[in-house]
Design a protein around this motif. Sequence first.
Motif, PDB file in Angstrom:
ATOM      1  N   GLN A  72       0.769  -1.244   0.026  1.00 16.93           N
ATOM      2  CA  GLN A  72      -0.099  -0.048   0.063  1.00 16.93           C
ATOM      3  C   GLN A  72       0.919   1.320  -0.024  1.00 16.93           C
ATOM      4  O   GLN A  72       1.692   1.181   0.753  1.00 16.93           O
ATOM      5  N   VAL A  73       0.645   2.287  -0.806  1.00 16.77           N
ATOM      6  CA  VAL A  73       1.297   3.432  -0.988  1.00 16.77           C
ATOM      7  C   VAL A  73       0.412   4.427  -0.533  1.00 16.77           C
ATOM      8  O   VAL A  73      -0.841   4.686  -0.689  1.00 16.77           O
ATOM      9  N   GLU A  74       0.918   5.489   0.623  1.00 21.09           N
ATOM     10  CA  GLU A  74       0.069   6.532   0.966  1.00 21.09           C
ATOM     11  C   GLU A  74       0.732   7.830   0.688  1.00 21.09           C
ATOM     12  O   GLU A  74       1.824   8.052   1.075  1.00 21.09           O
ATOM     13  N   LEU A  75      -0.086   8.565   0.010  1.00 17.12           N
ATOM     14  CA  LEU A  75       0.576   9.837  -0.601  1.00 17.12           C
ATOM     15  C   LEU A  75      -0.445  10.796  -0.209  1.00 17.12           C
ATOM     16  O   LEU A  75      -1.651  10.659   0.324  1.00 17.12           O
ATOM     17  N   SER A  76       0.048  12.250  -0.085  1.00 19.49           N
ATOM     18  CA  SER A  76      -1.073  13.158   0.004  1.00 19.49           C
ATOM     19  C   SER A  76      -1.772  13.402  -1.219  1.00 19.49           C
ATOM     20  O   SER A  76      -1.237  13.131  -2.261  1.00 19.49           O
ATOM     21  N   ALA A  77      -2.942  14.102  -1.390  1.00 21.84           N
ATOM     22  CA  ALA A  77      -3.492  14.336  -2.653  1.00 21.84           C
ATOM     23  C   ALA A  77      -2.553  15.235  -3.541  1.00 21.84           C
ATOM     24  O   ALA A  77      -2.608  14.847  -4.792  1.00 21.84           O
ATOM     25  N   THR A  78      -1.798  15.950  -3.079  1.00 21.91           N
ATOM     26  CA  THR A  78      -0.981  16.724  -3.749  1.00 21.91           C
ATOM     27  C   THR A  78       0.293  15.815  -4.476  1.00 21.91           C
ATOM     28  O   THR A  78       0.438  15.975  -5.783  1.00 21.91           O
ATOM     29  N   ASP A  79       0.699  15.104  -3.756  1.00 24.28           N
ATOM     30  CA  ASP A  79       1.639  14.019  -4.022  1.00 24.28           C
ATOM     31  C   ASP A  79       1.168  13.315  -5.422  1.00 24.28           C
ATOM     32  O   ASP A  79       1.730  12.896  -6.322  1.00 24.28           O
ATOM     33  N   ALA A  80      -0.143  12.815  -5.088  1.00 26.55           N
ATOM     34  CA  ALA A  80      -0.694  12.172  -5.987  1.00 26.55           C
ATOM     35  C   ALA A  80      -1.116  12.651  -7.343  1.00 26.55           C
ATOM     36  O   ALA A  80      -0.719  12.113  -8.385  1.00 26.55           O
ATOM     37  N   ARG A  81      -1.486  13.899  -7.594  1.00 23.97           N
ATOM     38  CA  ARG A  81      -1.740  14.710  -8.586  1.00 23.97           C
ATOM     39  C   ARG A  81      -0.497  14.960  -9.375  1.00 23.97           C
ATOM     40  O   ARG A  81      -0.700  14.846 -10.417  1.00 23.97           O
ATOM     41  N   SER A  82       0.492  15.196  -8.545  1.00 26.95           N
ATOM     42  CA  SER A  82       1.623  15.640  -9.176  1.00 26.95           C
ATOM     43  C   SER A  82       2.429  14.751 -10.057  1.00 26.95           C
ATOM     44  O   SER A  82       3.214  15.084 -11.022  1.00 26.95           O
ATOM     45  N   ILE A  83       2.260  13.478  -9.454  1.00 26.39           N
ATOM     46  CA  ILE A  83       2.779  12.342 -10.411  1.00 26.39           C
ATOM     47  C   ILE A  83       1.879  11.443 -11.387  1.00 26.39           C
ATOM     48  O   ILE A  83       2.144  10.623 -12.055  1.00 26.39           O
ATOM     49  N   GLY A  84       0.375  12.182 -11.303  1.00 28.74           N
ATOM     50  CA  GLY A  84      -0.487  11.784 -12.120  1.00 28.74           C
ATOM     51  C   GLY A  84      -1.466  10.429 -11.864  1.00 28.74           C
ATOM     52  O   GLY A  84      -1.889   9.662 -12.675  1.00 28.74           O
ATOM     53  N   ILE A  85      -1.295  10.328 -10.413  1.00 30.33           N
ATOM     54  CA  ILE A  85      -2.120   8.885  -9.926  1.00 30.33           C
ATOM     55  C   ILE A  85      -3.277   9.357  -9.642  1.00 30.33           C
ATOM     56  O   ILE A  85      -3.649  10.474  -8.587  1.00 30.33           O
ATOM     57  N   SER A  86      -4.676   8.677  -9.770  1.00 27.28           N
ATOM     58  CA  SER A  86      -5.832   9.069  -9.487  1.00 27.28           C
ATOM     59  C   SER A  86      -6.094   8.075  -7.949  1.00 27.28           C
ATOM     60  O   SER A  86      -6.205   6.860  -8.073  1.00 27.28           O
TER      61      SER A  86
END
Length: 192
Positions: A72-86
């Motif tokens: 499981q990968v836990e990112l902030s919403a900003t992190d996820a958006r910045s690398i293109g992951i929904s």
Amino acid sequence: MAKNFIVETSARHIHVTQEHLEILFGAGHQLTHKKDLSQPGQFACEERVTIVGPKKELAGVSILGPVRPSTQVELSATDARSIGISAPIRESGDIAGSGACKIVGPCGEVEIAEGVIVAKRHIHLTPADAEELGVQDKEVVWVKVDTPDRSTILGDVVCRVHANFARAMHIDTDESNAVGAPRELYGEIIKL
């Protein structure tokens, strides 16, 4: 016991299975304990990986131990958006249908079809803590945090109750920055 609790910022991190750990770091590899975390038995590791999305990557992402049944990968919403992951907002462990990514380590890489989430804000409580605070496992509450410049009330906070937990609330880096969290921050459940 006071009716408040520490509010900790949980930065981007990953939990891995033993199988994925060995693909990333080599056969027979074991996690290297760096420091204990607030939750009993949980620890930050020396090992770091790169999370690759469709747009770009995040290098140096910490692994938290011990190994788990699912990666499981836990990112902030900003992190996820910045690398293109929904990445949906979910409780830890609820990864069905969540975001996909590639994880790169020094010895190999793993593609996960699901497992990338933005962790839902939550409070870890023992049964005694829950009783004292008047809440139950999975109850959703509001939490007031007082900061020097951005005091606020956070909604949609899940209470997670287990005998092995230590009393602490976890928010991600986006939420921490939004409230201007100082080094030490406390929260209090409020009834609206």
